[in-house]
Design an enzyme around this catalytic site. Structure first.
Site, PDB file in Angstrom:
ATOM      1  N   HIS A 114      39.844 -19.040  40.116  1.00  0.00           N
ATOM      2  CA  HIS A 114      40.643 -19.802  41.080  1.00  0.00           C
ATOM      3  C   HIS A 114      41.711 -20.582  40.315  1.00  0.00           C
ATOM      4  CE1 HIS A 114      37.685 -22.780  39.832  1.00  0.00           C
ATOM      5  NE2 HIS A 114      38.297 -23.748  40.483  1.00  0.00           N
ATOM      6  N   HIS A 162      42.667 -23.824  39.945  1.00  0.00           N
ATOM      7  CA  HIS A 162      42.622 -25.206  39.441  1.00  0.00           C
ATOM      8  C   HIS A 162      42.981 -25.264  37.956  1.00  0.00           C
ATOM      9  CE1 HIS A 162      39.881 -26.639  42.984  1.00  0.00           C
ATOM     10  NE2 HIS A 162      41.167 -26.693  43.277  1.00  0.00           N
ATOM     11  N   ASP A 214      41.901 -26.756  35.343  1.00  0.00           N
ATOM     12  CA  ASP A 214      40.868 -26.610  34.305  1.00  0.00           C
ATOM     13  C   ASP A 214      40.369 -25.164  34.215  1.00  0.00           C
ATOM     14  OD1 ASP A 214      39.644 -27.275  36.881  1.00  0.00           O
ATOM     15  OD2 ASP A 214      37.726 -27.342  35.827  1.00  0.00           O
ATOM     16  N   HIS A 215      40.947 -24.269  35.025  1.00  0.00           N
ATOM     17  CA  HIS A 215      40.581 -22.844  34.991  1.00  0.00           C
ATOM     18  C   HIS A 215      41.755 -21.939  34.618  1.00  0.00           C
ATOM     19  CE1 HIS A 215      36.562 -23.555  36.773  1.00  0.00           C
ATOM     20  NE2 HIS A 215      37.190 -24.663  37.142  1.00  0.00           N
ATOM     21  N   HIS A 256      35.156 -23.604  47.722  1.00  0.00           N
ATOM     22  CA  HIS A 256      35.779 -24.561  46.790  1.00  0.00           C
ATOM     23  C   HIS A 256      37.305 -24.457  46.925  1.00  0.00           C
ATOM     24  CE1 HIS A 256      36.140 -26.953  43.142  1.00  0.00           C
ATOM     25  NE2 HIS A 256      36.837 -26.011  42.545  1.00  0.00           N
ATOM     26  N   ASP A 263      33.705 -22.106  40.037  1.00  0.00           N
ATOM     27  CA  ASP A 263      33.237 -23.351  40.650  1.00  0.00           C
ATOM     28  C   ASP A 263      32.598 -23.096  42.016  1.00  0.00           C
ATOM     29  OD1 ASP A 263      34.225 -24.667  38.444  1.00  0.00           O
ATOM     30  OD2 ASP A 263      35.838 -25.718  39.517  1.00  0.00           O
ATOM     31  N   HIS A 303      30.948 -25.292  34.839  1.00  0.00           N
ATOM     32  CA  HIS A 303      30.761 -26.694  34.429  1.00  0.00           C
ATOM     33  C   HIS A 303      29.289 -26.981  34.142  1.00  0.00           C
ATOM     34  CE1 HIS A 303      34.797 -28.310  35.619  1.00  0.00           C
ATOM     35  NE2 HIS A 303      34.759 -27.323  36.516  1.00  0.00           N
TER      36      HIS A 303
HETATM   37 FE    FE Z   1      36.506 -26.565  37.640  1.00  0.00          FE
HETATM   38 ZN    ZN Z   2      37.804 -25.934  40.575  1.00  0.00          ZN
END
Ligand code: FE
Ligand code: ZN
Length: 243
Positions: free
Chosen positions: A58, A60, A62-63, A116, A135, A173
């Site tokens: 996805h 985001h 942090d990805h 998410h 996530d 995570h």
């Molecule tokens: Fe994440």
């Molecule tokens: Zn995420």
């Protein structure tokens, strides 16, 4: 696991996991999401692997934060969701649920897991008995419903529950101990959950990741996967958000 496939997991940022899958036969190496360029490159270098692909779950940051830098340096191919145009930096190959592609000789199945985000996908590699779940699901938890509905996440939990019991789930995570505190408030009498929490504490005391988990373990312990209805999942998720 097929003797040709290897998976590497390593901490990135504050609580993300970087993940690599490598096929010895073809020499292909894929990073699942790109939380931290230097950690991903170091993990490849340590093993003598050359990064050739990125598979995003996805959009985001942090990805996908390392996508462009890794692409520029390594000239690799980026696969990810293309349901919403322009969300995945450097995307080369858009995929969606039901798509299948090859990694060396091995099949990778794309599974649609909204909740998410509305376009979240996961990657299931049957030959590795592994799914890279981003996530969507965490050990004893699930992703926050930033965009999707409880119905979406309920369907996504069912899709993951439908994978073989011994499938390893590589979550993005390390949230296990904080998820555990909430999970026991939902199912205080679930002995499998109580037993697992002791195991998780021991692992974390030694700095060992609790990821991967398995489909069987989450079916026995994860309050979101165990919710009987979408409405119930929605209530549990709302309670977790204010926990
Ligand atoms: Fe994440
Ligand atoms: Zn995420």
């Amino acid at each position: 696991m097929s003797e040709n496939l290897e998976i590497a997991l390593f901490p990135c940022l504050s609580d993300n996991y970087g993940l690599l899958i490598h096929d010895r036969e073809s020499g292909e190496t894929a990073a699942i999401d790109t939380p931290e360029v230097s950690k991903i490159e170091a993990a490849c270098a340590e093993r003598g692997w050359t990064l050739t692909q990125i598979w995003n779950t996805h959009h985001h940051p942090d990805h996908t934060g390392g996508n462009l830098m890794l692409k520029e340096k390594h000239g690799l191919t980026i696969t990810g969701p293309d349901q919403i145009q322009g969300r995945i930096p450097g995307l080369d190959k858009g995929v969606s649920g039901g798509d299948v592609f090859k990694f060396g000789k091995h099949e990778v199945q794309v599974i649609f897991t909204p909740g998410h985000t509305v376009d979240h996908i996961i990657y299931y590699v049957p030959d590795a008995k592994a799914a890279f779940v981003g996530d969507t699901i965490f050990v004893l938890g699930c992703g926050r419903l930033f965009e999707g509905s409880p119905e979406d996440m309920f369907g996504s939990m069912a899709a993951i529950a439908g994978l073989p019991d011994d499938t390893k789930l590589y979550c993005a995570h390390e949230y296990t101990l904080s998820n555990a505190k909430f999970a026991v408030t939902v199912e205080p009498d679930n002995q499998a959950l109580l037993d697992y929490i002791e195991t998780a504490k021991t692992l974390r005391d030694q700095g060992i990741p609790t990821v991967p988990t398995t489909v069987a373990m989450e079916k026995a312990t994860n309050p979101f996967m165990r919710a009987e209805t979408a409405a119930r999942l929605g209530n549990i998720r709302a309670a977790k958000d204010s926990f």
